[in-house]
Design an enzyme around this catalytic site. Structure first.
Site: not given
Ligand code: NAP
Length: 246
Positions: A141, A154, A156, A89
């Site tokens: 995504s 992203y 990619a 994730n």
């Molecule tokens: P988020 O709220 O930013 O949460 C991501 C978490 O991952 C944060 O705790 C972050 O820590 C942590 N993280 C960042 N870099 C990391 C690393 N190198 N190793 C381990 N943990 C790490 O994001 P989210 O929106 O929940 O997204 C979760 C996933 O869903 C992602 O893969 C994102 O691409 C995907 N996604 C999200 C959406 C959307 O609309 N939100 C849509 C499509 C896909 P920090 O807070 O310290 O950075």
């Protein structure tokens, strides 16, 4: 309980979709390993789960660090004896138009969003093969399905995850391991919350259900894919986007 006695590692479980999934899975009986680079956030999620009567521990993890994920896997096996589910994730964005995107922006997003899942899968696959079962879930995504201006790096990675999902579904099926992906639409989390109201409104309008997604919408889809209810589902990319991409 739909995940009774299962053991789930969730990367990036300190925030947003990962956090909600960790809490939901714990309520459904899974022991949770919160693997996140953000120690404060990860510890808070572990505490929340334990306060609600669940079982969890936090393990520091930068998914781009292969030694760290091996340690997380070792700690999980030492404590819980097995790994049933891995959810890849953790992900970041570093957006820029291609003419302006730096090599650092490209490399960083690739190393966390694409190489990170590779690292994590390689670390869990041996114990899963040995136990003859496992579930790997990748968070892609919907932008992987239609592209998005300013997100070449992203997109990619999220397209790459779809390729990995289908390939490993074929490679690992005979070992009893299912590999699936979820493609979220626009979900309100710390990753997206800072976007201008105009963009949020536009996204809402483009969605047939006329609302933005919530982390629980994705967590519920992941719950189905992690549970035995989906025991014949393998290699799919499940869009959870309110019908935005049709
Ligand atoms: P988020 O709220 O930013 O949460 C991501 C978490 O991952 C944060 O705790 C972050 O820590 C942590 N993280 C960042 N870099 C990391 C690393 N190198 N190793 C381990 N943990 C790490 O994001 P989210 O929106 O929940 O997204 C979760 C996933 O869903 C992602 O893969 C994102 O691409 C995907 N996604 C999200 C959406 C959307 O609309 N939100 C849509 C499509 C896909 P920090 O807070 O310290 O950075």
């Amino acid at each position: 309980m739909r995940l009774k006695d299962k053991v789930t590692i969730i990367t990036g479980a300190g925030s947003g979709i990962g956090r909600e999934t960790a809490i939901l899975f714990a309520k459904e009986g899974s022991k949770i390993v919160i693997a996140d680079v953000n120690e404060k956030a990860g510890l808070e999620v572990a505490e929340t789960i334990k306060n609600e009567g669940g079982e969890a521990f936090f393990s520091i993890l930068d998914v781009s660090n292969r030694a760290q994920i091996r340690q997380v896997v070792k700690d999980t096996i030492d404590k819980y004896g097995k790994i049933d589910v891995l959810i890849n994730n953790a992900g970041i964005i570093q957006d820029a138009l291609i003419v302006k995107m730096t090599e650092e922006q490209w490399d960083r997003v690739i190393s966390i969003n694409l190489k990170g899942p590779f690292n994590c899968i390689q670390a869990v696959v041996e114990p899963m093969i040995n136990q003859g079962s496992g579930v790997i879930l990748n968070i892609s995504s919907i932008v992987a399905l239609y592209g998005n201006v300013g997100q070449a790096n992203y997109v990619a990675t999220k397209s790459g995850l779809i390729g990995i999902t289908k390939t490993l579904a074929k490679e690992l099926g005979k070992k009893g391991i299912r590999v699936n992906a979820v493609a979220p639409g626009f979900i309100i989390t710390p990753m997206t919350a800072g976007m201008p109201d105009k963009i949020l409104e536009m996204m809402k309008e483009k969605t047939p259900l006329k609302r933005l997604g919530k982390p629980i919408d994705i967590a519920n889809a992941l719950l189905f894919l992690a549970s035995d209810e989906s025991s014949y589902v393998n290699g799919v990319v499940l869009s959870v986007d309110g019908g935005m991409v049709l």
